[in-house]
Design an enzyme around this catalytic site. Structure first.
Site, PDB file in Angstrom:
ATOM      1  N   ASN A   1       0.866  -1.185   0.000  1.00  0.00           N
ATOM      2  CA  ASN A   1       0.000   0.000   0.000  1.00  0.00           C
ATOM      3  C   ASN A   1       0.899   1.230   0.000  1.00  0.00           C
ATOM      4  OD1 ASN A   1      -1.844   2.007   0.438  1.00  0.00           O
ATOM      5  ND2 ASN A   1      -2.399   1.360   2.518  1.00  0.00           N
ATOM      6  N   TRP A   2       0.906   1.912  -1.141  1.00  0.00           N
ATOM      7  CA  TRP A   2       1.804   3.068  -1.272  1.00  0.00           C
ATOM      8  C   TRP A   2       1.286   4.295  -0.537  1.00  0.00           C
ATOM      9  CZ3 TRP A   2       2.935   2.963  -7.309  1.00  0.00           C
ATOM     10  CH2 TRP A   2       3.689   1.826  -7.601  1.00  0.00           C
ATOM     11  N   LYS A   3       0.007   4.265  -0.145  1.00  0.00           N
ATOM     12  CA  LYS A   3      -0.609   5.453   0.489  1.00  0.00           C
ATOM     13  C   LYS A   3      -0.389   6.669  -0.424  1.00  0.00           C
ATOM     14  CE  LYS A   3      -0.035   3.100   4.862  1.00  0.00           C
ATOM     15  NZ  LYS A   3       0.149   3.163   6.307  1.00  0.00           N
TER      16      LYS A   3
ATOM     17  N   HIS B   1      -9.309   1.148   5.233  1.00  0.00           N
ATOM     18  CA  HIS B   1      -8.018   1.349   5.888  1.00  0.00           C
ATOM     19  C   HIS B   1      -8.205   2.264   7.096  1.00  0.00           C
ATOM     20  CE1 HIS B   1      -3.883   2.453   6.659  1.00  0.00           C
ATOM     21  NE2 HIS B   1      -3.544   1.384   5.968  1.00  0.00           N
TER      22      HIS B   1
ATOM     23  N   GLU C   1      -6.519   4.612   8.179  1.00  0.00           N
ATOM     24  CA  GLU C   1      -6.303   6.043   7.890  1.00  0.00           C
ATOM     25  C   GLU C   1      -7.560   6.662   7.288  1.00  0.00           C
ATOM     26  OE1 GLU C   1      -2.717   5.432   5.664  1.00  0.00           O
ATOM     27  OE2 GLU C   1      -1.691   4.825   7.501  1.00  0.00           O
TER      28      GLU C   1
ATOM     29  N   GLU D   1      -5.101  -5.084  10.423  1.00  0.00           N
ATOM     30  CA  GLU D   1      -4.063  -4.078  10.642  1.00  0.00           C
ATOM     31  C   GLU D   1      -4.320  -3.380  11.978  1.00  0.00           C
ATOM     32  OE1 GLU D   1      -2.065  -2.768   6.716  1.00  0.00           O
ATOM     33  OE2 GLU D   1      -3.743  -1.438   7.105  1.00  0.00           O
TER      34      GLU D   1
ATOM     35  N   GLY E   1       2.950   2.034  10.763  1.00  0.00           N
ATOM     36  CA  GLY E   1       3.901   3.133  10.635  1.00  0.00           C
ATOM     37  C   GLY E   1       4.662   3.439  11.910  1.00  0.00           C
TER      38      GLY E   1
ATOM     39  N   SER F   1       3.811  -2.466  10.174  1.00  0.00           N
ATOM     40  CA  SER F   1       5.261  -2.564  10.383  1.00  0.00           C
ATOM     41  C   SER F   1       5.850  -3.898   9.918  1.00  0.00           C
ATOM     42  CB  SER F   1       5.615  -2.281  11.849  1.00  0.00           C
ATOM     43  OG  SER F   1       5.267  -0.936  12.193  1.00  0.00           O
TER      44      SER F   1
ATOM     45  N   GLY G   1       3.085  -1.232   4.208  1.00  0.00           N
ATOM     46  CA  GLY G   1       3.160   0.194   3.914  1.00  0.00           C
ATOM     47  C   GLY G   1       4.584   0.613   3.594  1.00  0.00           C
ATOM     48  N   GLY G   2       5.280   1.159   4.584  1.00  0.00           N
ATOM     49  CA  GLY G   2       6.605   1.749   4.369  1.00  0.00           C
ATOM     50  C   GLY G   2       7.583   0.861   3.626  1.00  0.00           C
TER      51      GLY G   2
HETATM   52  P1  13P Z   1       3.380   0.141   7.622  1.00  0.00           P
HETATM   53  O1  13P Z   1       3.851  -1.128   6.967  1.00  0.00           O
HETATM   54  O2  13P Z   1       4.121   1.349   7.146  1.00  0.00           O
HETATM   55  O3  13P Z   1       3.281   0.020   9.096  1.00  0.00           O
HETATM   56  O4  13P Z   1       1.877   0.392   7.085  1.00  0.00           O
HETATM   57  C1  13P Z   1       0.943  -0.632   7.153  1.00  0.00           C
HETATM   58  C2  13P Z   1      -0.272  -0.228   6.412  1.00  0.00           C
HETATM   59  O5  13P Z   1      -1.001   0.652   6.831  1.00  0.00           O
HETATM   60  C3  13P Z   1      -0.561  -0.901   5.145  1.00  0.00           C
HETATM   61  O6  13P Z   1      -1.854  -0.617   4.702  1.00  0.00           O
END
Ligand code: 13P
Length: 252
Positions: A10-12, A96, A98, A168, A174, A213, A234-235
């Site tokens: 997920n590139w956000k 998600h 967020e 999640e 994050g 993470s 994510g990251g």
């Molecule tokens: P991180 O891997 O950066 O913690 O993010 C997870 C995420 O929200 C994937 O949708």
């Protein structure tokens, strides 16, 4: 029954079209021909067309990060399922944390979005997870029960396995504070039991990803857990080598 692992990045709100194309150029030689792990990238709307074009013929699937449930109408700034389907996306991330926390996406919104995506033949990656306060307050199972029950309420039992569920925990996103294998396994097993309350066959088949993470050095342990069928990253999914290393960790 064995479930094919599914690892999605997920590139956000990261990557312009040029940056997205650079990522795909880096990823294709590392993962473009892997066929024992389902691989997806969840791309900002503006780069979807370019990424669909540059991944065509590879095993990399493309997902959007949000959608509106209505067919069309006066919803300024929103994107419909038909608009995404036309771009040939494979599916859409919905729910998600967020979007739930920052943009007020509700269980009722998800109740509409998930079946609408399935009706169009698209795969929802349906995210659920508790906050730190909810875990501390011993509310994890109650929160997951509400999110899963309400979000999937209008999906037919026989279609439940077409949904990918992403567990999640909000406190792990994050933060570098990954769930312990026990926490991830317990939550994913609990989510599977909620699906089993509707359909034993769907519970056996549905994929449940862990997200929060996930990194190359912790992926193998998490992905080996019996009820964890993949990862939503994510990251560590922003860079092809890291993402490919997590995909490799999912291979049997
Ligand atoms: P991180 O891997 O950066 O913690 O993010 C997870 C995420 O929200 C994937 O949708």
């Amino acid at each position: 029954m064995s479930r094919t692992p599914f690892v999605a990045g997920n590139w956000k709100m990261h990557k312009t079209i040029a940056e997205a194309e650079e990522f795909i150029t880096g990823l294709l030689p590392l993962a473009g021909a892997i066929d024992d792990v389902q691989i997806g990238v969840c791309v900002p709307f503006t780069a979807i067309q370019a990424v669909v074009d540059s991944t065509r013929g590879s095993s990399i699937e493309v997902y959007a990060q949000n959608v509106h449930a209505a067919e069309k109408g006066a919803y300024t700034g929103e994107i419909s399922i038909a608009m995404l389907d036309e771009l040939e996306v494979h599916g859409v991330v919905v729910g998600h944390s967020e979007r739930r926390q920052l943009f007020n996406e509700t269980d009722a919104d998800l109740r509409a979005k998930v079946p609408a995506l399935l009706a169009a033949g698209l795969t929802p990656i349906f995210c659920v997870g508790e906050t730190d306060a909810q875990r501390e307050g011993d509310e994890t199972e109650a929160v997951l029960r509400t999110q899963v029950t309400e979000g999937l309420a209008d999906v037919a039992d026989e279609d439940l396995a077409k949904v990918t569920i992403a567990y999640e925990p909000v406190w792990a996103i994050g933060t570098g504070k990954v769930a312990s294998p026990q926490q991830a396994q317990d939550a994913c097993a609990f989510i599977r039991s909620l699906v089993a309350d509707r359909s034993a066959a769907a519970a056996e088949a549905v994929r449940i990803q862990y997200g929060g993470s996930v990194k190359p050095d912790n992926a193998q342990e998490l992905l080996a857990l019996p009820d964890v069928d993949g990862a939503l990253v994510g990251g560590a999914a922003l860079e092809p080598q890291n993402f490919a290393a997590i995909v490799q960790a999912a291979r049997a």
